[in-house]
Enzyme design. Structure first.
Site, short mmCIF file in Angstrom:
data_model
loop_
_atom_site.label_atom_id
_atom_site.label_comp_id
_atom_site.label_asym_id
_atom_site.label_seq_id
_atom_site.Cartn_x
_atom_site.Cartn_y
_atom_site.Cartn_z
N ASP A 214 0.86 -1.18 0.00
CA ASP A 214 0.00 0.00 0.00
C ASP A 214 0.90 1.24 0.00
O ASP A 214 1.69 1.44 0.94
CB ASP A 214 -0.90 -0.03 1.24
CG ASP A 214 -1.94 1.10 1.22
OD1 ASP A 214 -1.66 2.15 0.60
OD2 ASP A 214 -2.99 0.93 1.86
N TYR A 239 -5.55 11.11 -3.46
CA TYR A 239 -5.88 12.42 -2.86
C TYR A 239 -4.90 12.90 -1.81
O TYR A 239 -5.09 13.97 -1.24
CB TYR A 239 -7.30 12.41 -2.27
CG TYR A 239 -7.59 11.32 -1.26
CD1 TYR A 239 -7.13 11.40 0.05
CD2 TYR A 239 -8.33 10.21 -1.62
CE1 TYR A 239 -7.40 10.40 0.96
CE2 TYR A 239 -8.61 9.19 -0.72
CZ TYR A 239 -8.14 9.29 0.57
OH TYR A 239 -8.40 8.29 1.47
C1 PLP Z 1 -5.40 6.96 3.25
C2 PLP Z 1 -5.23 5.48 3.32
C3 PLP Z 1 -6.22 4.63 2.87
C4 PLP Z 1 -7.50 5.27 2.41
O1 PLP Z 1 -8.35 4.42 1.81
P1 PLP Z 1 -9.69 4.99 1.16
O2 PLP Z 1 -10.31 3.77 0.67
O3 PLP Z 1 -9.31 6.00 0.13
O4 PLP Z 1 -10.48 5.67 2.24
C5 PLP Z 1 -5.99 3.26 2.88
N1 PLP Z 1 -4.82 2.77 3.35
C6 PLP Z 1 -3.85 3.57 3.82
C7 PLP Z 1 -2.58 3.01 4.33
C8 PLP Z 1 -4.03 4.95 3.82
O5 PLP Z 1 -3.09 5.76 4.30
#
Ligand code: PLP
Length: 429
Positions: A214, A239
């Site tokens: 991720d 974003y």
């Molecule tokens: C910001 C973030 C997300 C966000 O996921 P969304 O599905 O866009 O809300 C997921 N994983 C990590 C590690 C993040 O920092």
């Protein structure tokens, strides 16, 4: 003074560290190779924005492009714009635009959906690539949504599937032949700690596991080399440091070698080999196209695409050098100017182990952050006691760091945070 000298002292003699004062910071700004980028963003007056790791600010290119898409492509083009304006190509086109930022080939990346939804697709896909194994291995302090998606999947699949979490130091030992997928966030959302992607990917491969990275807190903040690390799968967020706007499309990376074998469980029509044949049996599209599910959000894609054009001129090594310098300066200034106020650095001190954020713990972290925000220094608070500051090198100046620490010191010296108005919690922190 170079950025390194600004905080470490020039001679390495062990003499007291010189910490750049505001004049030295102004000189660093004047010599900053990225200084032209700041003018490309809308940044409100009176705000020092240290939360671009959570929601990037709006680039000027975005409102102009959005207005044109609404007026011309949606307004005049109507449904013809799916072909004529290339709307249907958005997921692949924006994926290709992102590829150089993560060390991938253009046909290995697709933009779609949210990070959480993409984690679902790739976790299930990764598990199916190792059908004889049952374990998703992750880090206990991973971002909650990543862990929640894994929990939901093990519940849905049943059949002995399991999420196993350990501390970062124990990951390598925990890689055994039960592990199908090693799912890690490259830069930890809470501490900014950065994993060694190459080493952990190699260890996972030695154990026969698939890696799923991720990149939410990495892309646009640190140079990435998925190809060089032999990474299998990755997701990331549009974003944060990419400035694509609230809820911007996220992205999926699948190493080319896996693309024909991987199953995508969210079998919507746009991931079909021939969506407009309207057949009644699902057949996956070749390559990354199968990672689409439903109709792409065209306005959100238009914003993200416009925001990503900024990166065409950015040297990622210069970006990383400035990111490290900003973080080092912030740590040094906080520790020098706010000493005795009980702030404790929770990010790694070693720059190589850190992404582009710096976190300090303080028992009154929540009201201190609210008081900072009230004074225009915007960071955020993370449970249980963490003041989190993100450093986006495209638009932050060294003088911003100096000014932000001045405000923090004043708030601590005067106990300005100790007011009821700063202790009330809103829905989003
Ligand atoms: C910001 C973030 C997300 C966000 O996921 P969304 O599905 O866009 O809300 C997921 N994983 C990590 C590690 C993040 O920092």
């Amino acid at each position: 003074m170079s950025p390194e000298e600004a905080v470490t002292g020039a001679d390495g003699s062990g003499a007291p560290v010189t910490v750049a004062d505001r004049a030295a910071c102004a000189a660093l700004d004047a010599a900053d190779p990225l200084s032209d980028q700041r003018a490309l963003f809308h940044l409100p007056d009176g705000v020092i924005y240290l939360d671009g790791n959570s929601l990037g600010p709006v680039p000027h290119a975005v409102p102009e492009r959005l207005a044109a898409v609404v007026r011309d492509e949606w307004g005049d083009g109507l449904i013809r714009s799916w072909n004529a304006a290339g709307w249907i190509e958005y997921p692949a086109r924006v994926g290709a635009q992102l590829a150089p930022l993560i060390g991938a080939a253009p046909d290995e990346v697709l933009a779609a959906d949210s990070t959480s939804v993409n984690l679902f697709k790739l976790l299930v896909g990764g598990l199916r690539l190792r059908p004889e194994r049952r374990v998703i291995l992750s880090e206990a302090s991973n971002f909650p949504s990543d862990l929640y998606m894994a929990q939901g999947i093990t519940h849905l699949l049943g059949d002995g599937y399991e999420l196993r979490t350990v501390d970062a130091e124990e990951l390598t030992d925990a890689l055994n032949d039960d592990v199908a997928v090693l799912m890690l966030t490259h830069v930890n959302y809470q501490t900014g700690r950065m994993h060694d992607m190459a080493a952990l990917t190699a260890a996972a491969h030695d154990a026969g596991a698939i890696t799923l990275w991720d990149l939410a807190h990495s892309v646009g903040a640190v140079p990435l080399d998925l190809a060089g690390c032999n990474a299998d799968l990755a997701v990331g967020c549009g974003y944060k440091y990419l400035n694509g706007g609230p809820g911007a499309p996220a992205f999926v990376y699948v190493r080319r070698a896996h693309q024909q074998d991987i199953e995508q469980p969210l079998t919507g029509w746009l991931g079909h080999a021939e969506p407009f044949a309207f057949g009644s049996e699902y057949r996956p599209a070749p390559g990354m196209a199968r990672f689409q599910c439903g109709t792409p959000p065209v306005l959100a894609f238009a914003a993200l695409e416009a925001a990503l054009t900024l990166w065409e001129d950015v040297d990622l090594r210069a970006l990383r050098a400035k990111s490290v310098a900003l973080c080092e300066l912030f740590i040094a200034r906080v520790e020098a100017d706010c000493a005795g106020h009980g702030l404790r650095l929770v990010s790694p001190r070693e720059p190589a182990l850190r992404g582009s954020q710096v976190c300090f713990a303080h028992p009154e972290g929540f009201p201190i952050m609210q008081a900072l925000i009230a004074r225009g220094v915007i960071g955020d608070f993370r449970q249980p006691d963490i003041l989190r500051f993100g450093f986006a090198p495209l638009y932050l100046r060294y003088t911003d760091i100096s000014d932000a620490v001045d405000v923090l010191r004043d708030i601590l010296d005067t106990r300005a945070w100790d007011q009821p108005e700063f202790k009330a919690r809103a829905a989003v922190t």
